[in-house]
Design a protein around this motif. Sequence first.
Motif, PDB file in Angstrom:
ATOM      1  N   UNK A  52       0.853  -1.190   0.000  1.00 12.89           N
ATOM      2  CA  UNK A  52       0.000   0.000   0.000  1.00 12.89           C
ATOM      3  C   UNK A  52       0.890   1.241   0.000  1.00 12.89           C
ATOM      4  N   UNK A  53       0.366   2.392  -0.366  1.00 17.67           N
ATOM      5  CA  UNK A  53       1.185   3.603  -0.364  1.00 17.67           C
ATOM      6  C   UNK A  53       1.378   4.217   1.029  1.00 17.67           C
ATOM      7  N   UNK A  54       0.746   3.625   2.053  1.00 15.67           N
ATOM      8  CA  UNK A  54       0.810   4.219   3.395  1.00 15.67           C
ATOM      9  C   UNK A  54       1.392   3.242   4.412  1.00 15.67           C
ATOM     10  N   UNK A  55       1.913   3.808   5.481  1.00 15.42           N
ATOM     11  CA  UNK A  55       2.323   2.987   6.617  1.00 15.42           C
ATOM     12  C   UNK A  55       1.057   2.395   7.234  1.00 15.42           C
ATOM     13  N   UNK A  56       1.216   1.313   7.966  1.00 18.17           N
ATOM     14  CA  UNK A  56       0.067   0.686   8.612  1.00 18.17           C
ATOM     15  C   UNK A  56       0.487   0.146   9.977  1.00 18.17           C
ATOM     16  N   UNK A  57      -0.498  -0.075  10.840  1.00 17.51           N
ATOM     17  CA  UNK A  57      -0.187  -0.473  12.206  1.00 17.51           C
ATOM     18  C   UNK A  57      -1.278  -1.380  12.758  1.00 17.51           C
ATOM     19  N   UNK A  58      -0.907  -2.153  13.762  1.00 18.88           N
ATOM     20  CA  UNK A  58      -1.890  -2.951  14.489  1.00 18.88           C
ATOM     21  C   UNK A  58      -1.399  -3.201  15.902  1.00 18.88           C
ATOM     22  N   UNK A  59      -2.350  -3.498  16.776  1.00 21.41           N
ATOM     23  CA  UNK A  59      -2.069  -3.863  18.163  1.00 21.41           C
ATOM     24  C   UNK A  59      -2.368  -5.340  18.327  1.00 21.41           C
ATOM     25  N   UNK A  60      -1.519  -6.031  19.068  1.00 25.95           N
ATOM     26  CA  UNK A  60      -1.707  -7.450  19.364  1.00 25.95           C
ATOM     27  C   UNK A  60      -1.684  -7.613  20.873  1.00 25.95           C
ATOM     28  N   UNK A  61      -2.755  -8.176  21.411  1.00 24.89           N
ATOM     29  CA  UNK A  61      -2.830  -8.362  22.859  1.00 24.89           C
ATOM     30  C   UNK A  61      -2.656  -9.834  23.207  1.00 24.89           C
ATOM     31  N   UNK A  62      -1.797 -10.086  24.195  1.00 26.00           N
ATOM     32  CA  UNK A  62      -1.626 -11.428  24.733  1.00 26.00           C
ATOM     33  C   UNK A  62      -1.963 -11.382  26.218  1.00 26.00           C
ATOM     34  N   UNK A  63      -2.339 -12.530  26.744  1.00 26.82           N
ATOM     35  CA  UNK A  63      -2.767 -12.584  28.133  1.00 26.82           C
ATOM     36  C   UNK A  63      -2.334 -13.899  28.770  1.00 26.82           C
ATOM     37  N   UNK A  64      -2.288 -13.900  30.069  1.00 33.65           N
ATOM     38  CA  UNK A  64      -2.028 -15.125  30.832  1.00 33.65           C
ATOM     39  C   UNK A  64      -3.054 -15.208  31.956  1.00 33.65           C
ATOM     40  N   UNK A  65      -4.246 -14.764  31.692  1.00 32.83           N
ATOM     41  CA  UNK A  65      -5.307 -14.788  32.700  1.00 32.83           C
ATOM     42  C   UNK A  65      -5.658 -13.387  33.132  1.00 32.83           C
ATOM     43  N   UNK A  66      -5.144 -12.973  34.281  1.00 34.33           N
ATOM     44  CA  UNK A  66      -5.436 -11.640  34.806  1.00 34.33           C
ATOM     45  C   UNK A  66      -4.353 -10.619  34.460  1.00 34.33           C
ATOM     46  N   UNK A  67      -3.443 -10.991  33.574  1.00 35.20           N
ATOM     47  CA  UNK A  67      -2.368 -10.075  33.165  1.00 35.20           C
ATOM     48  C   UNK A  67      -2.387  -9.990  31.637  1.00 35.20           C
ATOM     49  N   UNK A  68      -2.173  -8.790  31.119  1.00 33.20           N
ATOM     50  CA  UNK A  68      -2.235  -8.555  29.680  1.00 33.20           C
ATOM     51  C   UNK A  68      -0.997  -7.790  29.226  1.00 33.20           C
ATOM     52  N   UNK A  69      -0.634  -7.994  27.966  1.00 33.93           N
ATOM     53  CA  UNK A  69       0.454  -7.221  27.364  1.00 33.93           C
ATOM     54  C   UNK A  69       0.033  -6.890  25.939  1.00 33.93           C
ATOM     55  N   UNK A  70       0.242  -5.645  25.549  1.00 27.67           N
ATOM     56  CA  UNK A  70      -0.108  -5.212  24.198  1.00 27.67           C
ATOM     57  C   UNK A  70       1.154  -4.865  23.431  1.00 27.67           C
ATOM     58  N   UNK A  71       1.310  -5.513  22.291  1.00 22.44           N
ATOM     59  CA  UNK A  71       2.393  -5.207  21.356  1.00 22.44           C
ATOM     60  C   UNK A  71       1.828  -4.260  20.305  1.00 22.44           C
ATOM     61  N   UNK A  72       2.600  -3.246  19.947  1.00 16.38           N
ATOM     62  CA  UNK A  72       2.188  -2.359  18.862  1.00 16.38           C
ATOM     63  C   UNK A  72       3.208  -2.483  17.744  1.00 16.38           C
ATOM     64  N   UNK A  73       2.718  -2.767  16.545  1.00 13.43           N
ATOM     65  CA  UNK A  73       3.575  -2.894  15.373  1.00 13.43           C
ATOM     66  C   UNK A  73       3.210  -1.805  14.378  1.00 13.43           C
ATOM     67  N   UNK A  74       4.235  -1.161  13.818  1.00 11.63           N
ATOM     68  CA  UNK A  74       4.056  -0.152  12.785  1.00 11.63           C
ATOM     69  C   UNK A  74       4.911  -0.590  11.609  1.00 11.63           C
ATOM     70  N   UNK A  75       4.271  -0.728  10.456  1.00  6.89           N
ATOM     71  CA  UNK A  75       4.996  -1.117   9.248  1.00  6.89           C
ATOM     72  C   UNK A  75       5.137   0.087   8.334  1.00  6.89           C
ATOM     73  N   UNK A  76       6.372   0.299   7.895  1.00  8.32           N
ATOM     74  CA  UNK A  76       6.662   1.431   7.018  1.00  8.32           C
ATOM     75  C   UNK A  76       5.999   1.263   5.656  1.00  8.32           C
ATOM     76  N   UNK A  77       5.813   2.390   4.975  1.00  3.31           N
ATOM     77  CA  UNK A  77       5.300   2.335   3.606  1.00  3.31           C
ATOM     78  C   UNK A  77       6.474   2.119   2.646  1.00  3.31           C
ATOM     79  N   UNK A  78       6.166   1.577   1.457  1.00  4.49           N
ATOM     80  CA  UNK A  78       7.248   1.297   0.485  1.00  4.49           C
ATOM     81  C   UNK A  78       7.913   2.566  -0.033  1.00  4.49           C
TER      82      UNK A  78
END
Length: 133
Positions: free
Chosen positions: A107-133
């Motif tokens: 695509x002509x634009x950068x793009x991003x997403x959040x990925x959440x992982x958990x182990x029950x009552x604890x959570x962690x969010x990874x944020x990924x940003x992909x550059x545009x070409x």
Amino acid sequence: MMKKILPILLLIGLFASCSKDDGDWEPMKWKATSSVKEEKGSFIIEAEGATVTFICKNYSSPWIGGARIGNQYINPDENGHKSLKGDWFSAKITDNQLEVVINKNNTPMARAFLLEVTAGDIFHTFQFVQKNP
């Protein structure tokens, strides 16, 4: 008399059933096992795409909670929440190892997403940003 005692007994039962440790989980500690640039809390992915792996150092078997792109939410698979597939990325978790595959950005634009992982009552969010070409 019983009407006055009942609420007091309910309150005592409520406080007696709560542990001082409830909600006091240690934050998840993740370490990248592949080379990835991190900037202001986001993992930066080149336009060509990448496979990035992380190891959870303090929880043995977390699972995927979901992913988000803007207002779109992507649910993990129904089989144990161990994998997830988006239109241009996927994630899978085996024991304490998380693998995220991000496809080439055409695509002509950068793009991003959040990925959440958990182990029950604890959570962690990874944020990924992909550059545009």
